[in-house]
Design a protein around this motif. Structure first.
Motif, PDB file in Angstrom:
ATOM      1  N   LEU A 196      37.116  41.116  41.305  1.00  0.00           N
ATOM      2  CA  LEU A 196      38.925  41.401  41.382  1.00  0.00           C
ATOM      3  C   LEU A 196      38.977  40.553  40.270  1.00  0.00           C
ATOM      4  CD1 LEU A 196      38.883  41.180  44.567  1.00  0.00           C
ATOM      5  CD2 LEU A 196      41.182  41.752  43.810  1.00  0.00           C
ATOM      6  N   ARG A 197      39.495  40.756  38.670  1.00  0.00           N
ATOM      7  CA  ARG A 197      39.924  40.431  37.838  1.00  0.00           C
ATOM      8  C   ARG A 197      40.749  41.197  36.752  1.00  0.00           C
ATOM      9  NH1 ARG A 197      34.990  40.148  33.130  1.00  0.00           N
ATOM     10  NH2 ARG A 197      36.377  38.135  32.245  1.00  0.00           N
ATOM     11  N   PRO A 198      41.814  40.229  37.042  1.00  0.00           N
ATOM     12  CA  PRO A 198      43.090  40.877  36.865  1.00  0.00           C
ATOM     13  C   PRO A 198      43.590  40.935  34.760  1.00  0.00           C
ATOM     14  CG  PRO A 198      44.012  39.306  38.120  1.00  0.00           C
ATOM     15  CD  PRO A 198      42.392  39.382  38.351  1.00  0.00           C
ATOM     16  N   GLY A 199      43.804  42.590  34.399  1.00  0.00           N
ATOM     17  CA  GLY A 199      44.278  42.662  33.225  1.00  0.00           C
ATOM     18  C   GLY A 199      42.764  43.118  32.685  1.00  0.00           C
ATOM     19  N   VAL A 200      41.424  43.520  33.274  1.00  0.00           N
ATOM     20  CA  VAL A 200      40.709  43.930  32.602  1.00  0.00           C
ATOM     21  C   VAL A 200      40.356  45.508  33.031  1.00  0.00           C
ATOM     22  CG1 VAL A 200      38.081  43.665  32.918  1.00  0.00           C
ATOM     23  CG2 VAL A 200      39.346  41.496  33.063  1.00  0.00           C
ATOM     24  N   THR A 201      39.910  46.762  32.030  1.00  0.00           N
ATOM     25  CA  THR A 201      39.826  47.787  32.170  1.00  0.00           C
ATOM     26  C   THR A 201      38.691  47.874  32.027  1.00  0.00           C
ATOM     27  OG1 THR A 201      40.878  48.161  29.468  1.00  0.00           O
ATOM     28  CG2 THR A 201      41.981  48.406  32.113  1.00  0.00           C
ATOM     29  N   ASP A 202      37.637  48.475  31.705  1.00  0.00           N
ATOM     30  CA  ASP A 202      36.525  49.394  31.646  1.00  0.00           C
ATOM     31  C   ASP A 202      35.449  48.721  32.352  1.00  0.00           C
ATOM     32  OD1 ASP A 202      34.633  51.365  31.039  1.00  0.00           O
ATOM     33  OD2 ASP A 202      34.190  50.955  29.060  1.00  0.00           O
ATOM     34  N   ALA A 203      35.881  47.968  32.847  1.00  0.00           N
ATOM     35  CA  ALA A 203      34.406  47.327  34.164  1.00  0.00           C
ATOM     36  C   ALA A 203      33.913  47.705  34.473  1.00  0.00           C
ATOM     37  CB  ALA A 203      35.300  46.223  34.651  1.00  0.00           C
ATOM     38  N   LEU A 204      33.545  48.373  34.529  1.00  0.00           N
ATOM     39  CA  LEU A 204      32.416  49.352  34.752  1.00  0.00           C
ATOM     40  C   LEU A 204      31.045  49.860  33.761  1.00  0.00           C
ATOM     41  CD1 LEU A 204      31.599  51.136  38.073  1.00  0.00           C
ATOM     42  CD2 LEU A 204      32.638  53.124  37.277  1.00  0.00           C
ATOM     43  N   ARG A 243      30.731  55.596  39.923  1.00  0.00           N
ATOM     44  CA  ARG A 243      29.714  55.787  39.627  1.00  0.00           C
ATOM     45  C   ARG A 243      28.796  55.030  40.930  1.00  0.00           C
ATOM     46  NH1 ARG A 243      28.293  51.689  35.180  1.00  0.00           N
ATOM     47  NH2 ARG A 243      29.020  53.342  33.788  1.00  0.00           N
ATOM     48  N   THR A 244      27.701  56.110  40.637  1.00  0.00           N
ATOM     49  CA  THR A 244      27.432  56.556  42.849  1.00  0.00           C
ATOM     50  C   THR A 244      26.146  56.202  42.147  1.00  0.00           C
ATOM     51  OG1 THR A 244      28.891  58.058  43.262  1.00  0.00           O
ATOM     52  CG2 THR A 244      26.328  57.820  44.203  1.00  0.00           C
ATOM     53  N   ASP A 245      25.595  55.083  42.454  1.00  0.00           N
ATOM     54  CA  ASP A 245      23.548  54.605  42.523  1.00  0.00           C
ATOM     55  C   ASP A 245      22.570  54.705  43.745  1.00  0.00           C
ATOM     56  OD1 ASP A 245      23.425  52.493  43.555  1.00  0.00           O
ATOM     57  OD2 ASP A 245      24.070  51.551  41.565  1.00  0.00           O
ATOM     58  N   ALA A 246      22.440  54.476  43.894  1.00  0.00           N
ATOM     59  CA  ALA A 246      20.989  55.114  45.239  1.00  0.00           C
ATOM     60  C   ALA A 246      21.343  54.121  46.116  1.00  0.00           C
ATOM     61  CB  ALA A 246      19.738  54.112  44.499  1.00  0.00           C
ATOM     62  N   MET A 247      22.051  53.582  46.014  1.00  0.00           N
ATOM     63  CA  MET A 247      22.551  52.401  47.407  1.00  0.00           C
ATOM     64  C   MET A 247      23.945  51.527  47.918  1.00  0.00           C
ATOM     65  SD  MET A 247      19.816  50.440  48.268  1.00  0.00           S
ATOM     66  CE  MET A 247      21.044  49.475  49.645  1.00  0.00           C
ATOM     67  N   PHE A 248      24.710  52.475  46.789  1.00  0.00           N
ATOM     68  CA  PHE A 248      25.889  51.491  45.837  1.00  0.00           C
ATOM     69  C   PHE A 248      27.104  52.879  44.975  1.00  0.00           C
ATOM     70  CE2 PHE A 248      25.063  47.849  47.677  1.00  0.00           C
ATOM     71  CZ  PHE A 248      26.017  47.739  48.600  1.00  0.00           C
ATOM     72  N   THR A 249      28.415  53.158  45.539  1.00  0.00           N
ATOM     73  CA  THR A 249      28.965  53.864  45.033  1.00  0.00           C
ATOM     74  C   THR A 249      30.120  52.828  44.646  1.00  0.00           C
ATOM     75  OG1 THR A 249      28.622  56.358  45.827  1.00  0.00           O
ATOM     76  CG2 THR A 249      30.749  55.429  45.238  1.00  0.00           C
ATOM     77  N   THR A 250      31.052  53.097  42.940  1.00  0.00           N
ATOM     78  CA  THR A 250      31.434  52.081  42.229  1.00  0.00           C
ATOM     79  C   THR A 250      32.624  52.850  41.739  1.00  0.00           C
ATOM     80  OG1 THR A 250      29.628  50.367  41.920  1.00  0.00           O
ATOM     81  CG2 THR A 250      31.861  50.286  41.393  1.00  0.00           C
ATOM     82  N   VAL A 251      33.584  51.941  42.220  1.00  0.00           N
ATOM     83  CA  VAL A 251      34.595  52.905  41.456  1.00  0.00           C
ATOM     84  C   VAL A 251      35.578  51.224  41.009  1.00  0.00           C
ATOM     85  CG1 VAL A 251      35.747  52.165  44.169  1.00  0.00           C
ATOM     86  CG2 VAL A 251      37.108  53.987  42.454  1.00  0.00           C
ATOM     87  N   GLU A 252      36.665  52.025  40.454  1.00  0.00           N
ATOM     88  CA  GLU A 252      37.239  51.147  39.501  1.00  0.00           C
ATOM     89  C   GLU A 252      39.046  51.464  39.500  1.00  0.00           C
ATOM     90  OE1 GLU A 252      37.244  48.871  34.986  1.00  0.00           O
ATOM     91  OE2 GLU A 252      36.184  50.671  35.265  1.00  0.00           O
ATOM     92  N   GLY A 253      39.853  50.749  40.011  1.00  0.00           N
ATOM     93  CA  GLY A 253      41.198  51.090  39.758  1.00  0.00           C
ATOM     94  C   GLY A 253      41.664  49.214  39.950  1.00  0.00           C
ATOM     95  N   ASP A 254      43.758  49.654  40.304  1.00  0.00           N
ATOM     96  CA  ASP A 254      44.157  48.543  41.222  1.00  0.00           C
ATOM     97  C   ASP A 254      43.338  48.677  42.706  1.00  0.00           C
ATOM     98  OD1 ASP A 254      45.841  49.914  42.035  1.00  0.00           O
ATOM     99  OD2 ASP A 254      47.507  50.785  40.417  1.00  0.00           O
TER     100      ASP A 254
END
Length: 97
Positions: free
Chosen positions: A76-84, A35-46
């Motif tokens: 960093l939160r092991p085991g969590v998916t779709d945190a975005l 997801r990209t917003d006005a200040m940051f881009t956030t990416v989810e993965g290992d």
């Protein structure tokens, strides 16, 4: 893990949107949730795949700028998916009447 990051080209003037778009293009092409917003881009993965995307995004900007600034925040939160999405949905639930 979630990585929120901002890549800023330096030494290229004030209008940096076209160069920043190169970093966002890398993230979107990665196939990772993002997801990209006005200040940051956030990416989810290992760790390895998300950090590889950040590096590639920085490299894309560095190819067009003599200097690059990188701001990075990671959850960093092991085991969590779709945190975005889940983190935002939790806040929205608390805001609902």
């Amino acid at each position: 893990m979630l990585i929120a990051f901002s890549v800023t080209p330096l030494g290229v003037g004030e209008n940096v949107g076209e160069i920043v778009a190169e970093a966002v293009r890398v993230v979107r092409a990665s196939g990772l949730p993002n997801r990209t917003d006005a200040m940051f881009t956030t990416v989810e993965g290992d760790w390895d795949e998300a950090m590889a995307v950040v590096k590639e995004a920085v490299d894309a900007v560095a190819a067009r700028a003599p200097r690059v600034s990188l701001v990075l925040k990671a959850d960093l939160r092991p085991g969590v998916t779709d945190a975005l999405n889940a983190k935002v949905e939790t806040i929205e639930r608390y805001l609902s009447p």
